[in-house]
Each structure stands twice: as structure tokens, then as C-alpha cells.
Write a protein that holds these residues in place. Structure first.
Motif, PDB file in Angstrom:
ATOM      1  N   ARG A   9       0.828  -1.216   0.000  1.00 31.35           N
ATOM      2  CA  ARG A   9       0.000   0.000   0.000  1.00 31.35           C
ATOM      3  C   ARG A   9       0.857   1.260   0.000  1.00 31.35           C
ATOM      4  O   ARG A   9       0.374   2.345  -0.317  1.00 31.35           O
ATOM      5  CB  ARG A   9      -0.936  -0.001   1.213  1.00 31.35           C
ATOM      6  CG  ARG A   9      -1.995  -1.099   1.183  1.00 31.35           C
ATOM      7  CD  ARG A   9      -2.968  -0.960   2.336  1.00 31.35           C
ATOM      8  NE  ARG A   9      -2.317  -1.152   3.626  1.00 31.35           N
ATOM      9  CZ  ARG A   9      -2.233  -2.327   4.258  1.00 31.35           C
ATOM     10  NH1 ARG A   9      -2.768  -3.407   3.693  1.00 31.35           N
ATOM     11  NH2 ARG A   9      -1.644  -2.445   5.436  1.00 31.35           N
ATOM     12  N   ASP A  10       2.107   1.127   0.385  1.00 32.45           N
ATOM     13  CA  ASP A  10       3.083   2.217   0.332  1.00 32.45           C
ATOM     14  C   ASP A  10       4.210   1.753  -0.580  1.00 32.45           C
ATOM     15  O   ASP A  10       4.777   0.677  -0.381  1.00 32.45           O
ATOM     16  CB  ASP A  10       3.608   2.532   1.730  1.00 32.45           C
ATOM     17  CG  ASP A  10       4.584   3.701   1.744  1.00 32.45           C
ATOM     18  OD1 ASP A  10       4.649   4.426   0.726  1.00 32.45           O
ATOM     19  OD2 ASP A  10       5.288   3.878   2.742  1.00 32.45           O
ATOM     20  N   ALA A  11       4.528   2.557  -1.582  1.00 40.29           N
ATOM     21  CA  ALA A  11       5.539   2.154  -2.565  1.00 40.29           C
ATOM     22  C   ALA A  11       6.936   2.635  -2.207  1.00 40.29           C
ATOM     23  O   ALA A  11       7.917   1.962  -2.524  1.00 40.29           O
ATOM     24  CB  ALA A  11       5.165   2.689  -3.948  1.00 40.29           C
ATOM     25  N   LEU A  12       7.023   3.791  -1.565  1.00 40.86           N
ATOM     26  CA  LEU A  12       8.318   4.438  -1.377  1.00 40.86           C
ATOM     27  C   LEU A  12       8.365   5.090  -0.007  1.00 40.86           C
ATOM     28  O   LEU A  12       7.403   5.742   0.408  1.00 40.86           O
ATOM     29  CB  LEU A  12       8.503   5.507  -2.465  1.00 40.86           C
ATOM     30  CG  LEU A  12       9.906   5.968  -2.844  1.00 40.86           C
ATOM     31  CD1 LEU A  12      10.730   4.807  -3.409  1.00 40.86           C
ATOM     32  CD2 LEU A  12       9.824   7.102  -3.866  1.00 40.86           C
ATOM     33  N   ALA A  13       9.474   4.918   0.705  1.00 44.66           N
ATOM     34  CA  ALA A  13       9.585   5.497   2.048  1.00 44.66           C
ATOM     35  C   ALA A  13      11.039   5.772   2.379  1.00 44.66           C
ATOM     36  O   ALA A  13      11.949   5.149   1.825  1.00 44.66           O
ATOM     37  CB  ALA A  13       8.983   4.560   3.082  1.00 44.66           C
ATOM     38  N   LEU A  14      11.241   6.718   3.274  1.00 44.24           N
ATOM     39  CA  LEU A  14      12.564   7.017   3.834  1.00 44.24           C
ATOM     40  C   LEU A  14      12.485   6.704   5.319  1.00 44.24           C
ATOM     41  O   LEU A  14      11.861   7.441   6.089  1.00 44.24           O
ATOM     42  CB  LEU A  14      12.923   8.491   3.605  1.00 44.24           C
ATOM     43  CG  LEU A  14      14.218   9.002   4.254  1.00 44.24           C
ATOM     44  CD1 LEU A  14      15.437   8.264   3.705  1.00 44.24           C
ATOM     45  CD2 LEU A  14      14.372  10.509   4.027  1.00 44.24           C
ATOM     46  N   ILE A  15      13.097   5.592   5.725  1.00 45.71           N
ATOM     47  CA  ILE A  15      13.024   5.134   7.109  1.00 45.71           C
ATOM     48  C   ILE A  15      14.382   4.592   7.538  1.00 45.71           C
ATOM     49  O   ILE A  15      15.295   4.440   6.719  1.00 45.71           O
ATOM     50  CB  ILE A  15      11.947   4.043   7.310  1.00 45.71           C
ATOM     51  CG1 ILE A  15      12.133   2.903   6.302  1.00 45.71           C
ATOM     52  CG2 ILE A  15      10.555   4.632   7.204  1.00 45.71           C
ATOM     53  CD1 ILE A  15      11.126   1.776   6.458  1.00 45.71           C
ATOM     54  N   THR A  16      14.534   4.311   8.805  1.00 42.49           N
ATOM     55  CA  THR A  16      15.795   3.788   9.322  1.00 42.49           C
ATOM     56  C   THR A  16      16.133   2.470   8.647  1.00 42.49           C
ATOM     57  O   THR A  16      15.291   1.580   8.520  1.00 42.49           O
ATOM     58  CB  THR A  16      15.698   3.558  10.842  1.00 42.49           C
ATOM     59  OG1 THR A  16      15.184   4.725  11.461  1.00 42.49           O
ATOM     60  CG2 THR A  16      17.071   3.246  11.420  1.00 42.49           C
ATOM     61  N   ALA A  17      17.380   2.349   8.201  1.00 42.74           N
ATOM     62  CA  ALA A  17      17.823   1.126   7.532  1.00 42.74           C
ATOM     63  C   ALA A  17      18.028   0.017   8.553  1.00 42.74           C
ATOM     64  O   ALA A  17      18.519   0.251   9.655  1.00 42.74           O
ATOM     65  CB  ALA A  17      19.125   1.387   6.785  1.00 42.74           C
ATOM     66  N   SER A  18      17.624  -1.203   8.178  1.00 43.30           N
ATOM     67  CA  SER A  18      17.869  -2.356   9.030  1.00 43.30           C
ATOM     68  C   SER A  18      17.757  -3.619   8.185  1.00 43.30           C
ATOM     69  O   SER A  18      16.998  -3.646   7.207  1.00 43.30           O
ATOM     70  CB  SER A  18      16.884  -2.414  10.202  1.00 43.30           C
ATOM     71  OG  SER A  18      15.603  -2.766   9.742  1.00 43.30           O
ATOM     72  N   PRO A  19      18.490  -4.676   8.545  1.00 44.87           N
ATOM     73  CA  PRO A  19      18.404  -5.928   7.775  1.00 44.87           C
ATOM     74  C   PRO A  19      16.988  -6.495   7.730  1.00 44.87           C
ATOM     75  O   PRO A  19      16.596  -7.105   6.733  1.00 44.87           O
ATOM     76  CB  PRO A  19      19.356  -6.868   8.531  1.00 44.87           C
ATOM     77  CG  PRO A  19      20.307  -5.966   9.247  1.00 44.87           C
ATOM     78  CD  PRO A  19      19.493  -4.754   9.611  1.00 44.87           C
ATOM     79  N   TYR A  28      13.519   3.138   0.660  1.00 52.19           N
ATOM     80  CA  TYR A  28      13.089   1.784   0.314  1.00 52.19           C
ATOM     81  C   TYR A  28      11.943   1.842  -0.686  1.00 52.19           C
ATOM     82  O   TYR A  28      11.055   2.697  -0.587  1.00 52.19           O
ATOM     83  CB  TYR A  28      12.583   1.033   1.547  1.00 52.19           C
ATOM     84  CG  TYR A  28      13.646   0.534   2.486  1.00 52.19           C
ATOM     85  CD1 TYR A  28      14.307  -0.673   2.251  1.00 52.19           C
ATOM     86  CD2 TYR A  28      13.982   1.254   3.630  1.00 52.19           C
ATOM     87  CE1 TYR A  28      15.270  -1.149   3.127  1.00 52.19           C
ATOM     88  CE2 TYR A  28      14.946   0.784   4.518  1.00 52.19           C
ATOM     89  CZ  TYR A  28      15.583  -0.420   4.260  1.00 52.19           C
ATOM     90  OH  TYR A  28      16.534  -0.884   5.134  1.00 52.19           O
ATOM     91  N   ALA A  29      11.954   0.886  -1.624  1.00 49.55           N
ATOM     92  CA  ALA A  29      10.798   0.631  -2.477  1.00 49.55           C
ATOM     93  C   ALA A  29      10.171  -0.676  -2.016  1.00 49.55           C
ATOM     94  O   ALA A  29      10.869  -1.671  -1.793  1.00 49.55           O
ATOM     95  CB  ALA A  29      11.211   0.522  -3.941  1.00 49.55           C
ATOM     96  N   SER A  30       8.855  -0.692  -1.855  1.00 52.20           N
ATOM     97  CA  SER A  30       8.162  -1.884  -1.382  1.00 52.20           C
ATOM     98  C   SER A  30       8.269  -3.004  -2.410  1.00 52.20           C
ATOM     99  O   SER A  30       7.971  -2.816  -3.599  1.00 52.20           O
ATOM    100  CB  SER A  30       6.687  -1.563  -1.117  1.00 52.20           C
ATOM    101  OG  SER A  30       5.939  -2.755  -0.913  1.00 52.20           O
ATOM    102  N   ARG A  31       8.647  -4.183  -1.970  1.00 56.70           N
ATOM    103  CA  ARG A  31       8.717  -5.352  -2.848  1.00 56.70           C
ATOM    104  C   ARG A  31       7.325  -5.773  -3.322  1.00 56.70           C
ATOM    105  O   ARG A  31       7.202  -6.449  -4.359  1.00 56.70           O
ATOM    106  CB  ARG A  31       9.383  -6.527  -2.119  1.00 56.70           C
ATOM    107  CG  ARG A  31      10.862  -6.319  -1.817  1.00 56.70           C
ATOM    108  CD  ARG A  31      11.458  -7.533  -1.124  1.00 56.70           C
ATOM    109  NE  ARG A  31      12.840  -7.317  -0.751  1.00 56.70           N
ATOM    110  CZ  ARG A  31      13.891  -7.555  -1.557  1.00 56.70           C
ATOM    111  NH1 ARG A  31      13.679  -8.030  -2.779  1.00 56.70           N
ATOM    112  NH2 ARG A  31      15.122  -7.339  -1.133  1.00 56.70           N
TER     113      ARG A  31
END
Length: 237
Positions: free
Chosen positions: A76-86, A199-202
């Protein structure tokens, strides 16, 4: 074999149509990344710039971080700027890391500088919904006090309802400048730095468009992209 070839051809023909509608791109509802009241913030401005450079249109909004993550998992969300984590690699394609957040605790300067061990059983303001200081709290035994934002934290610190407050940059510097009085003597104890990633949502069709992803990544890591993020960091911190 023919079925696979036709399937691949159909996907290639559909790629130009994947983004005919605006792409959902949500910001986490925490200062300075996204303001639910105005819709403004560091994240919507940076994602808007990335989209303009990449020929995409966005439908933007703000979400609490847990809901934003669930929306990315569901597509439902395609693109976001969030904290990176594995852990986020499972549902997001990391495109770039344009910024860091710097974590510290702010306290009133006394006769000597504060050490982490000095916070044992003492109240420390923590932004509601974040877990970035969990390890720090567990290690030093401080008493977490959940607050809505850094302005509330600083007000409680000033009247001694807190002995220290969580400080997240970008954002914290701006709050300290806006609210502090000339007589305030604040000091900071640095904790850590955390990378922020686009991130782009898979689960969203955007992840099936390598050309669009390549344009987004190229814009993000370009000198112009770095300059844009530096401008926004200066504005919002």
C-alpha cells in the motif's frame, strides 16, 4: 516455454503503465520527517524531489511508523525514507542511504558531565513509538518516560520532571534553538548514529520497474541529491 515468453513480454509492455496513477509514498509521522497536520517535512520534500528527477508522481501522506511498515509490507506504500535495518530487506528494496540520524540524550549541565551509568533509575524522556534507544535504556537501567515529541520532552526537562531527554538529529537542534532560554545550560551525551534509507516496497509494482528504480537511485546518490538532502537537513535541524 511459450507461456513464459508471453508472460515476460506482457510484463515489459505493462511497465510504462505501472505508474500511470500517482505512487503512494508515506512519511513517518514524527518531527522533522513528517508532520500529520501540515503534510510537510523533510521526507515528503526529499521524496518529491526524487520523484521529479525520476519522472514519477507521488501521492503523499503521513503514517505512524508501525503502520507505515505494515503498508510497505502489503504494497500500500511504494516508497519510504526510514531507518535502515536488515529486517526491512525482507519487504523493501534499499535504493540509497541519503542521511543519518544522530542519537543522544540532552541533560542540564551541572558540576560535571553526565555519564551513561549516572542515568540508572532516573527518568529519561523517550519519543513514543520509537525503539532506537531500547538497548541504551536496557544497558544503563534508566527509567523510560514516553512523550509525544521533543518539545514536550524539553518542557519536562526544564521543570525537572525528567533528568534527561532523547535527542534525535535532525530535529532536536531546531527544537533546542526555538524553545531554550538564555539561562539554559544544556549538554549532550552522544549515543549512536543510524542510517536512513530510501526503500521501495517489494509488494508494489514499482519494484518490478528496474528503469524507474535506477532513476530514483541515481538521483539519490548524485551530487545534486546530496546537496538537496544537505539543504533539507539545514532547514529542519
Amino acid at each position: 516455454m511459450k507461456a513464459k515468453l508471453w508472460s515476460g513480454l506482457a510484463l515489459l509492455l505493462c511497465l510504462p503503465l505501472l505508474h500511470a496513477e500517482p505512487i503512494p509514498a508515506y512519511s513517518q509521522a514524527i518531527e522533522p520527517w513528517g508532520d500529520p497536520a501540515s503534510g510537510d517535512g523533510l521526507t515528503p520534500r526529499f521524496l518529491s524531489w526524487l520523484a521529479e528527477q525520476s519522472g514519477l508522481r507521488l501521492k503523499q501522506g503521513t503514517r505512524p511508523l508501525p503502520r507505515l511498515v505494515e503498508d510497505m509490507k502489503a504494497g500500500r506504500d511504494a516508497l519510504a525514507l526510514i531507518t535502515a535495518s536488515p529486517e526491512r530487506d525482507a519487504f523493501g528494496l534499499e535504493l540509497c542511504r541519503p542521511a543519518d540520524i544522530r542519537l543522544s540524550v540532552v541533560y542540564r549541565l551541572g558540576a560535571r558531565e553526565l555519564r551513561a551509568a549516572d542515568l540508572k533509575l532516573r527518568p529519561v524522556g523517550i519519543l513514543r513509538g520509537t525503539h532506537t534507544l531500547d538497548a541504551f535504556i536496557a544497558q544503563n537501567g534508566a527509567e523510560p518516560v514516553l512523550v509525544s515529541d521533543m518539545r514536550q520532552e524539553l518542557g519536562m526537562l526544564r521543570i525537572a520532571r525528567l533528568d534527561a531527554m532523547m535527542c534525535v538529529r535532525p530535529g532536536c537542534g531546531r527544537v533546542l534553538r526555538e524553545i531554550s532560554a538564555p539561562a539554559d545550560r544544556w549538554a549532550e551525551l552522544a549515543i549512536s548514529r543510524e542510517p536512513m534509507a530510501v526503500y521501495a516496497s517489494r509488494a508494489h509494482p514499482l519494484s518490478k520497474d528496474p528503469a524507474a528504480l535506477a532513476r530514483l537511485k541515481a538521483a539519490c546518490v548524485s551530487p545534486e541529491g546530496r546537496a538537496k538532502m544537505a539543504e533539507l537537513l539545514a532547514r529542519f535541524d
